[in-house]
Design an enzyme around this catalytic site. Sequence first.
Site, PDB file in Angstrom:
ATOM      1  CG  PHE A 212     -12.384  -0.197   3.655  1.00 41.62           C
ATOM      2  CD1 PHE A 212     -11.470  -0.963   4.363  1.00 41.62           C
ATOM      3  CD2 PHE A 212     -12.378  -0.280   2.266  1.00 41.62           C
ATOM      4  CE1 PHE A 212     -10.566  -1.786   3.702  1.00 41.62           C
ATOM      5  CE2 PHE A 212     -11.488  -1.103   1.601  1.00 41.62           C
ATOM      6  CZ  PHE A 212     -10.583  -1.856   2.323  1.00 41.62           C
ATOM      7  CB  VAL A 213      -9.828   5.006   2.598  1.00 37.97           C
ATOM      8  CG1 VAL A 213     -10.618   6.025   3.390  1.00 37.97           C
ATOM      9  CG2 VAL A 213      -8.616   4.539   3.393  1.00 37.97           C
TER      10      VAL A 213
ATOM     11  N   GLY B  26       0.779  -1.246   0.000  1.00 43.94           N
ATOM     12  CA  GLY B  26       0.000   0.000   0.000  1.00 43.94           C
ATOM     13  C   GLY B  26       0.800   1.281   0.000  1.00 43.94           C
TER      14      GLY B  26
ATOM     15  CG  ASP C 235      -1.378   2.034   3.085  1.00 43.75           C
ATOM     16  OD1 ASP C 235      -1.171   1.727   4.279  1.00 43.75           O
ATOM     17  OD2 ASP C 235      -1.828   1.227   2.264  1.00 43.75           O
TER      18      ASP C 235
ATOM     19  NE  ARG D 259      -2.429  -3.370  -3.942  1.00 42.89           N
ATOM     20  CZ  ARG D 259      -2.466  -3.518  -2.623  1.00 42.89           C
ATOM     21  NH1 ARG D 259      -2.435  -2.475  -1.833  1.00 42.89           N
ATOM     22  NH2 ARG D 259      -2.534  -4.715  -2.089  1.00 42.89           N
TER      23      ARG D 259
ATOM     24  CG  ASP E 166      -7.479   0.463  10.985  1.00 43.43           C
ATOM     25  OD1 ASP E 166      -8.146   1.045  11.844  1.00 43.43           O
ATOM     26  OD2 ASP E 166      -7.954  -0.437  10.279  1.00 43.43           O
TER      27      ASP E 166
ATOM     28  CG  ASP F  94      -5.795  -3.943  -1.260  1.00 43.35           C
ATOM     29  OD1 ASP F  94      -5.358  -3.444  -0.209  1.00 43.35           O
ATOM     30  OD2 ASP F  94      -6.101  -5.143  -1.360  1.00 43.35           O
TER      31      ASP F  94
END
Length: 179
Positions: A150-151, A43, A98, A163, A101, A157
């Site tokens: 969620f992104v 990512g 990236d 992606r 979380d 992805d």
Amino acid sequence: MIPAGFVRLLSQADILSGAKAVADRLRPQIKPGATTFVAVLDGALFFLTDLIQELAMDVKVDFLRVSSYDGGETSGDLKLVSGLMSNVAGADVLLVDDILDSGKTLAFCTDYLKSRGAASVRGVVLLAKERPRLAAIEEPAVGFHIPDRFVIGYGLDWQGRYRHLREIFIKDAEKETPR
Ligand code: 5GP
Ligand code: MG
């Protein structure tokens, strides 16, 4: 094509200005030719390239690849899939991901880098979800604090897809997150 239920969170210009702002914050602590950027694959690839190009300084680059045992998007227990090519003993490392979380990925990779003798490890993430962390980490340098949803896009992805998108999209608050 954007999957149904996602809305644009950040444009390409937003992302680049975020990368530039992070680069400007990090610049004073970079030692040209010595500082190593270690990106967490897959990512972080896009953010790493924009970040070091905005920085425009002579830095070293290496990669780690990790995966979670449960295979889900949020990390359960992590395992190292592919380690460093270079020797980071004594090096100041900037650990690039990236998105932050739970914090487990940063914690796991920081431990690995320290076990390889890194003198210091500082996290750098483009996005940080506003939620409690489940691992004890030092708060990294952050481009954007975002809601806990969620992104996708710009390296992020959804089941291996999306992606390539130049912009970042977030799951609509109304809809269920795909986890
Ligand atoms: P953490 O270990 O902090 O819980 O999660 C960080 C990792 O989980 C990131 O490197 C990223 O691969 C993945 N991740 C966490 N949130 C998201 C998200 O909203 N979208 C995508 N695509 N990946 C995420
Ligand atoms: Mg990741």
